[in-house]
Scaffold this active site. Structure first.
Site, PDB file in Angstrom:
ATOM      1  N   CYS A   1      -4.146  -1.476  -2.357  1.00  0.00           N
ATOM      2  CA  CYS A   1      -4.354  -0.042  -2.464  1.00  0.00           C
ATOM      3  C   CYS A   1      -5.228   0.189  -3.692  1.00  0.00           C
ATOM      4  O   CYS A   1      -4.901  -0.276  -4.783  1.00  0.00           O
ATOM      5  CB  CYS A   1      -3.002   0.643  -2.628  1.00  0.00           C
TER       6      CYS A   1
ATOM      7  N   GLU B   1      -5.913   8.124   9.536  1.00  0.00           N
ATOM      8  CA  GLU B   1      -4.522   8.006  10.000  1.00  0.00           C
ATOM      9  C   GLU B   1      -4.307   8.699  11.339  1.00  0.00           C
ATOM     10  O   GLU B   1      -3.454   8.297  12.119  1.00  0.00           O
ATOM     11  CB  GLU B   1      -3.558   8.549   8.940  1.00  0.00           C
TER      12      GLU B   1
ATOM     13  N   HIS C   1      -8.171   2.753   3.388  1.00  0.00           N
ATOM     14  CA  HIS C   1      -8.233   3.436   4.684  1.00  0.00           C
ATOM     15  C   HIS C   1      -9.668   3.488   5.240  1.00  0.00           C
ATOM     16  O   HIS C   1      -9.859   3.656   6.438  1.00  0.00           O
ATOM     17  CB  HIS C   1      -7.766   4.894   4.556  1.00  0.00           C
TER      18      HIS C   1
ATOM     19  N   CYS D   1     -11.262   2.683  -0.942  1.00  0.00           N
ATOM     20  CA  CYS D   1      -9.945   3.083  -0.431  1.00  0.00           C
ATOM     21  C   CYS D   1      -9.705   2.230   0.801  1.00  0.00           C
ATOM     22  O   CYS D   1     -10.614   2.080   1.633  1.00  0.00           O
ATOM     23  CB  CYS D   1      -9.943   4.564  -0.051  1.00  0.00           C
TER      24      CYS D   1
ATOM     25  N   ASP E   1       0.874  -1.164   0.000  1.00  0.00           N
ATOM     26  CA  ASP E   1       0.000   0.000   0.000  1.00  0.00           C
ATOM     27  C   ASP E   1       0.905   1.205   0.000  1.00  0.00           C
ATOM     28  O   ASP E   1       2.086   1.134   0.311  1.00  0.00           O
ATOM     29  CB  ASP E   1      -0.874   0.018   1.267  1.00  0.00           C
ATOM     30  N   SER E   2       0.309   2.348  -0.346  1.00  0.00           N
ATOM     31  CA  SER E   2       1.084   3.574  -0.331  1.00  0.00           C
ATOM     32  C   SER E   2       1.363   4.010   1.102  1.00  0.00           C
ATOM     33  O   SER E   2       2.062   4.975   1.327  1.00  0.00           O
ATOM     34  CB  SER E   2       0.317   4.640  -1.095  1.00  0.00           C
TER      35      SER E   2
HETATM   36  N1  DGN Z   1      -5.331   3.557   0.879  1.00  0.00           N
HETATM   37  C1  DGN Z   1      -5.045   4.007  -0.455  1.00  0.00           C
HETATM   38  C2  DGN Z   1      -6.130   3.544  -1.407  1.00  0.00           C
HETATM   39  O1  DGN Z   1      -6.735   2.517  -1.163  1.00  0.00           O
HETATM   40  O2  DGN Z   1      -6.349   4.201  -2.424  1.00  0.00           O
HETATM   41  C3  DGN Z   1      -4.822   5.492  -0.557  1.00  0.00           C
HETATM   42  C4  DGN Z   1      -3.764   5.967   0.373  1.00  0.00           C
HETATM   43  C5  DGN Z   1      -3.223   7.308   0.041  1.00  0.00           C
HETATM   44  O3  DGN Z   1      -2.902   7.617  -1.059  1.00  0.00           O
HETATM   45  N2  DGN Z   1      -3.092   8.080   1.004  1.00  0.00           N
END
Ligand code: DGN
Length: 270
Positions: A70, A150, A184, A182, A7-8
């Protein structure tokens, strides 16, 4: 042999949670490119370049398969990851969320929330419409959800207010399915559900990806010793390209268990 995911940042840990649940006997290596996070607000060219670097990083560990944990990378750079991984199987998260949403919707009215990069790519609309031709797909960028998750502001009134600001427009569209596009966002699932109402089904691609991983490993006869007694417990190794600036407690919340250690790698540029 292990399987790898990246993931990023820390978002993909929400997928690790499902993998640990569904495939407890497998070894997982996670790479979070915290040195270059966020990806979701960067250009497609940059995201593709980073994704190739990340794949090289994971290939060092000789994986059984790679999960692109991601949505931003899955939306914009899956072909580049597949090409770099060569003969290693690659699973993205968009396909998983799109098929599940197409399967469960009754009205055909689906909404997807994600980062600006994922939403502008229209990857979800395309993937859903391939499965359900007459679907109506509304895509909505919710960029502030990533920093809120976060920061661990899960139950905070500010999060509720921002959720209402972003999501109120969905209420008039009579959607019946909402995809968390996403990795997150599962951390904020509760507030998202509360805001859109309980009649809307929320899809978390992590669960589907973990099930697809199980199916793939099973079909290829690659599952770790299913019948061993007692069943082996897989290992989890976390690598980050820079010290994650979030608290260990926030990471633990994403992953659903306590994180005691992680390793740092040098930035993955080639
Ligand atoms: N969690 C990443 C996604 O699923 O797109 C994005 C995270 C990011 O770029 N901050």
């Amino acid at each position: 042999q292990t399987y790898r995911r990246f993931d990023s940042g820390i978002g993909g840990l929400s997928i690790v949670k499902w993998l640990k649940n569904i495939l407890p006997q497998e070894d997982i290596v996670y790479f979070g490119d915290t040195a270059r996070v966020p990806y979701g607000t960067k250009s497609p060219e940059t995201i593709r370049r980073y994704a190739v670097d990340d794949t090289h990083e994971l290939l060092k560990h000789n994986p059984k398969l790679i999960i692109v944990a991601c949505n931003t990378v899955s939306a914009l750079a899956l072909p580049q990851v597949v090409q770099t991984a060569q003969n290693i199987f690659v699973l993205g998260v968009i396909e998983a969320g799109a098929s599940n949403a197409s399967a469960v919707t009754k009205s055909g009215k689906i909404a997807v929330i994600g980062t600006p990069a994922t939403i502008s790519s229209r990857a979800y609309s395309k993937a859903i419409k391939l499965k359900l031709h007459n679907a109506t797909v509304t895509e909505l960028a919710c960029p502030l959800f990533v920093p809120l998750a976060e920061e661990g502001l899960i139950e905070h009134p500010a999060t509720k207010l921002i959720a209402e600001t972003y999501l109120s427009q969905l209420i008039t569209l009579s959607i019946d399915t909402l995809v968390l596009g996403c990795t997150h966002y599962p951390a904020l699932k509760h507030v998202i559900q509360e805001t859109v109402g309980n009649h809307i089904r929320i899809i978390d691609g992590g669960e589907i990806v973990a099930k697809e991983t199980l199916n793939y490993l099973h079909s290829m006869n690659l599952l770790n010793t299913e019948n061993e007694h007692p069943r082996r417990t897989g290992t989890l190794k976390l690598f980050f390209s820079d010290a994650p600036r979030v608290l260990n407690s926030t990471m633990s919340q994403f992953i659903g268990s306590t994180i005691s250690e992680y390793s740092l790698t040098s930035p993955p540029e080639h």
